[in-house]
Design a protein around this motif. Sequence first.
Motif, PDB file in Angstrom:
ATOM      1  N   SER A  23       0.831  -1.210   0.000  1.00  0.00           N
ATOM      2  CA  SER A  23       0.000   0.000   0.000  1.00  0.00           C
ATOM      3  C   SER A  23       0.865   1.260   0.000  1.00  0.00           C
ATOM      4  CB  SER A  23      -0.975   0.005   1.179  1.00  0.00           C
ATOM      5  OG  SER A  23      -0.291   0.232   2.395  1.00  0.00           O
ATOM      6  N   ARG A  24       2.015   1.226   0.671  1.00  0.00           N
ATOM      7  CA  ARG A  24       2.920   2.381   0.669  1.00  0.00           C
ATOM      8  C   ARG A  24       3.546   2.554  -0.718  1.00  0.00           C
ATOM      9  NH1 ARG A  24       0.778   5.400   3.367  1.00  0.00           N
ATOM     10  NH2 ARG A  24       2.555   6.757   3.682  1.00  0.00           N
ATOM     11  N   VAL A  25       3.854   1.431  -1.372  1.00  0.00           N
ATOM     12  CA  VAL A  25       4.391   1.497  -2.738  1.00  0.00           C
ATOM     13  C   VAL A  25       3.333   2.086  -3.671  1.00  0.00           C
ATOM     14  CG1 VAL A  25       5.195   0.140  -4.721  1.00  0.00           C
ATOM     15  CG2 VAL A  25       6.052  -0.391  -2.431  1.00  0.00           C
ATOM     16  N   ALA A  26       2.100   1.622  -3.562  1.00  0.00           N
ATOM     17  CA  ALA A  26       1.020   2.125  -4.420  1.00  0.00           C
ATOM     18  C   ALA A  26       0.819   3.622  -4.199  1.00  0.00           C
ATOM     19  CB  ALA A  26      -0.273   1.364  -4.134  1.00  0.00           C
ATOM     20  N   TYR A  27       0.828   4.043  -2.951  1.00  0.00           N
ATOM     21  CA  TYR A  27       0.622   5.455  -2.612  1.00  0.00           C
ATOM     22  C   TYR A  27       1.733   6.319  -3.221  1.00  0.00           C
ATOM     23  CZ  TYR A  27       0.485   9.732   0.179  1.00  0.00           C
ATOM     24  OH  TYR A  27       0.468  11.052   0.563  1.00  0.00           O
ATOM     25  N   TYR A  28       2.980   5.950  -2.956  1.00  0.00           N
ATOM     26  CA  TYR A  28       4.093   6.787  -3.422  1.00  0.00           C
ATOM     27  C   TYR A  28       4.344   6.671  -4.923  1.00  0.00           C
ATOM     28  CZ  TYR A  28       5.279   8.533   1.169  1.00  0.00           C
ATOM     29  OH  TYR A  28       5.240   9.186   2.379  1.00  0.00           O
ATOM     30  N   SER A  29       4.101   5.508  -5.507  1.00  0.00           N
ATOM     31  CA  SER A  29       4.321   5.403  -6.956  1.00  0.00           C
ATOM     32  C   SER A  29       3.348   6.315  -7.696  1.00  0.00           C
ATOM     33  CB  SER A  29       4.207   3.953  -7.440  1.00  0.00           C
ATOM     34  OG  SER A  29       2.921   3.441  -7.212  1.00  0.00           O
ATOM     35  N   LYS A  30       2.140   6.470  -7.145  1.00  0.00           N
ATOM     36  CA  LYS A  30       1.141   7.340  -7.770  1.00  0.00           C
ATOM     37  C   LYS A  30       1.569   8.809  -7.673  1.00  0.00           C
ATOM     38  CE  LYS A  30      -3.801   8.269  -7.838  1.00  0.00           C
ATOM     39  NZ  LYS A  30      -5.097   7.997  -7.223  1.00  0.00           N
ATOM     40  N   ILE A  31       1.968   9.250  -6.474  1.00  0.00           N
ATOM     41  CA  ILE A  31       2.327  10.666  -6.345  1.00  0.00           C
ATOM     42  C   ILE A  31       3.682  10.984  -6.983  1.00  0.00           C
ATOM     43  CG2 ILE A  31       0.866  11.061  -4.318  1.00  0.00           C
ATOM     44  CD1 ILE A  31       3.407  11.176  -2.632  1.00  0.00           C
ATOM     45  N   MET A  32       4.553   9.969  -7.109  1.00  0.00           N
ATOM     46  CA  MET A  32       5.857  10.191  -7.756  1.00  0.00           C
ATOM     47  C   MET A  32       5.763  10.020  -9.276  1.00  0.00           C
ATOM     48  SD  MET A  32       8.359   8.315  -4.959  1.00  0.00           S
ATOM     49  CE  MET A  32       9.934   8.703  -5.728  1.00  0.00           C
ATOM     50  N   GLY A  33       4.648   9.464  -9.753  1.00  0.00           N
ATOM     51  CA  GLY A  33       4.457   9.297 -11.185  1.00  0.00           C
ATOM     52  C   GLY A  33       5.368   8.249 -11.807  1.00  0.00           C
ATOM     53  N   VAL A  34       5.594   7.152 -11.067  1.00  0.00           N
ATOM     54  CA  VAL A  34       6.433   6.071 -11.596  1.00  0.00           C
ATOM     55  C   VAL A  34       5.653   4.763 -11.578  1.00  0.00           C
ATOM     56  CG1 VAL A  34       8.636   7.138 -10.937  1.00  0.00           C
ATOM     57  CG2 VAL A  34       7.487   5.606  -9.330  1.00  0.00           C
ATOM     58  N   THR A  35       6.033   3.864 -12.460  1.00  0.00           N
ATOM     59  CA  THR A  35       5.405   2.553 -12.493  1.00  0.00           C
ATOM     60  C   THR A  35       6.348   1.530 -11.866  1.00  0.00           C
ATOM     61  OG1 THR A  35       6.336   2.108 -14.668  1.00  0.00           O
ATOM     62  CG2 THR A  35       4.121   3.064 -14.598  1.00  0.00           C
ATOM     63  N   VAL A  36       5.777   0.449 -11.401  1.00  0.00           N
ATOM     64  CA  VAL A  36       6.588  -0.625 -10.825  1.00  0.00           C
ATOM     65  C   VAL A  36       6.167  -1.951 -11.435  1.00  0.00           C
ATOM     66  CG1 VAL A  36       6.983   0.578  -8.641  1.00  0.00           C
ATOM     67  CG2 VAL A  36       5.052  -0.971  -8.831  1.00  0.00           C
ATOM     68  N   GLY A  37       7.081  -2.892 -11.380  1.00  0.00           N
ATOM     69  CA  GLY A  37       6.777  -4.247 -11.835  1.00  0.00           C
ATOM     70  C   GLY A  37       6.297  -5.068 -10.645  1.00  0.00           C
ATOM     71  N   ARG A  38       6.941  -6.165 -10.441  1.00  0.00           N
ATOM     72  CA  ARG A  38       6.592  -7.087  -9.359  1.00  0.00           C
ATOM     73  C   ARG A  38       7.131  -6.558  -8.026  1.00  0.00           C
ATOM     74  NH1 ARG A  38       8.936 -10.967 -11.683  1.00  0.00           N
ATOM     75  NH2 ARG A  38      10.763 -11.033 -10.355  1.00  0.00           N
ATOM     76  N   ILE A  39       6.378  -6.756  -6.958  1.00  0.00           N
ATOM     77  CA  ILE A  39       6.830  -6.408  -5.605  1.00  0.00           C
ATOM     78  C   ILE A  39       7.019  -7.714  -4.844  1.00  0.00           C
ATOM     79  CG2 ILE A  39       6.257  -5.256  -3.440  1.00  0.00           C
ATOM     80  CD1 ILE A  39       4.450  -3.375  -5.087  1.00  0.00           C
ATOM     81  N   THR A  40       8.225  -7.913  -4.334  1.00  0.00           N
ATOM     82  CA  THR A  40       8.544  -9.137  -3.603  1.00  0.00           C
ATOM     83  C   THR A  40       8.984  -8.773  -2.188  1.00  0.00           C
ATOM     84  OG1 THR A  40       9.333 -10.075  -5.686  1.00  0.00           O
ATOM     85  CG2 THR A  40       9.913 -11.266  -3.689  1.00  0.00           C
ATOM     86  N   ILE A  41       8.493  -9.531  -1.223  1.00  0.00           N
ATOM     87  CA  ILE A  41       8.899  -9.345   0.172  1.00  0.00           C
ATOM     88  C   ILE A  41       9.831 -10.502   0.511  1.00  0.00           C
ATOM     89  CG2 ILE A  41       8.118  -9.066   2.549  1.00  0.00           C
ATOM     90  CD1 ILE A  41       7.018  -6.917   0.577  1.00  0.00           C
ATOM     91  N   ARG A  42      11.027 -10.167   0.995  1.00  0.00           N
ATOM     92  CA  ARG A  42      12.037 -11.196   1.275  1.00  0.00           C
ATOM     93  C   ARG A  42      12.641 -11.005   2.652  1.00  0.00           C
ATOM     94  NH1 ARG A  42      15.212 -11.722  -4.495  1.00  0.00           N
ATOM     95  NH2 ARG A  42      13.367 -12.388  -5.617  1.00  0.00           N
ATOM     96  N   ASN A  43      13.608 -11.859   2.944  1.00  0.00           N
ATOM     97  CA  ASN A  43      14.360 -11.764   4.199  1.00  0.00           C
ATOM     98  C   ASN A  43      15.843 -11.620   3.867  1.00  0.00           C
ATOM     99  OD1 ASN A  43      15.072 -11.805   6.890  1.00  0.00           O
ATOM    100  ND2 ASN A  43      15.146 -14.025   6.999  1.00  0.00           N
ATOM    101  N   GLN A  44      16.197 -10.519   3.202  1.00  0.00           N
ATOM    102  CA  GLN A  44      17.598 -10.297   2.878  1.00  0.00           C
ATOM    103  C   GLN A  44      18.370 -10.035   4.174  1.00  0.00           C
ATOM    104  OE1 GLN A  44      14.979  -8.394   1.604  1.00  0.00           O
ATOM    105  NE2 GLN A  44      15.556  -7.535  -0.358  1.00  0.00           N
ATOM    106  N   LYS A  45      19.629 -10.416   4.185  1.00  0.00           N
ATOM    107  CA  LYS A  45      20.441 -10.238   5.393  1.00  0.00           C
ATOM    108  C   LYS A  45      21.100  -8.868   5.443  1.00  0.00           C
ATOM    109  CE  LYS A  45      19.618 -14.237   7.134  1.00  0.00           C
ATOM    110  NZ  LYS A  45      18.588 -14.277   8.167  1.00  0.00           N
ATOM    111  N   THR A  46      21.219  -8.191   4.293  1.00  0.00           N
ATOM    112  CA  THR A  46      21.978  -6.942   4.273  1.00  0.00           C
ATOM    113  C   THR A  46      21.232  -5.757   3.673  1.00  0.00           C
ATOM    114  OG1 THR A  46      22.970  -7.536   2.151  1.00  0.00           O
ATOM    115  CG2 THR A  46      24.202  -8.145   4.138  1.00  0.00           C
TER     116      THR A  46
END
Length: 193
Positions: A101-124
């Motif tokens: 929802s934060r990505v959707a909100y900011y992508s709209k006001i920033m005027g950018v498109t996004v592809g896939r959104i993935t949630i992971r457990n990166q270590k760094t």
Amino acid sequence: MSNQTSIELQKDGRTLTLYVIRSARKSIGLQMREDGTVLLRIPNRLSARALQDFLTREQTWIWQKTEQMQSRIKQRETTGAIPVEQLSSRDLDQIKEKIGSRVAYYSKIMGVTVGRITIRNQKTRWGSCSSKGNLNFNYQLYYLPEELLDYVVIHELAHRRHMNHSADFWAEVEKYCPDYKVQRKRLKEYKLV
């Protein structure tokens, strides 16, 4: 690393192992990794004798600096995240929904498109953006204060315009997160678990 050796320093019955890395640098630098490993980066041309002289002369400084770095690492807050293996599918859905929802909100006001959104457990990493516009976010962002989540989202979305960390990139971040320098510094106070 083939150009890495180790040296041990002794003090009050304690041993400090320094991993010595030679490179094309001009000065000697001391670094501590998150795991507590201490690196001594030295110029390629520094002789063994000059290195030994430095260690003898600067031993007190090396111990002090190492103890300061260890203290700083210990003081960093953890995110308070539930270990990923203990998350239920409901927890994961909530995490995806909040970050999405934060990505959707900011992508709209920033005027950018996004592809896939993935949630992971990166270590760094807290997040990343591919050249195709696919976004990866660390699930632990869910547990941070909202302004830090927003900063990371804005940071990654700014990469949709600038795939680097140039002055133009930071200007883009600043448009949507005027106090990004404060948030960036605050984010460094947390360590990923």
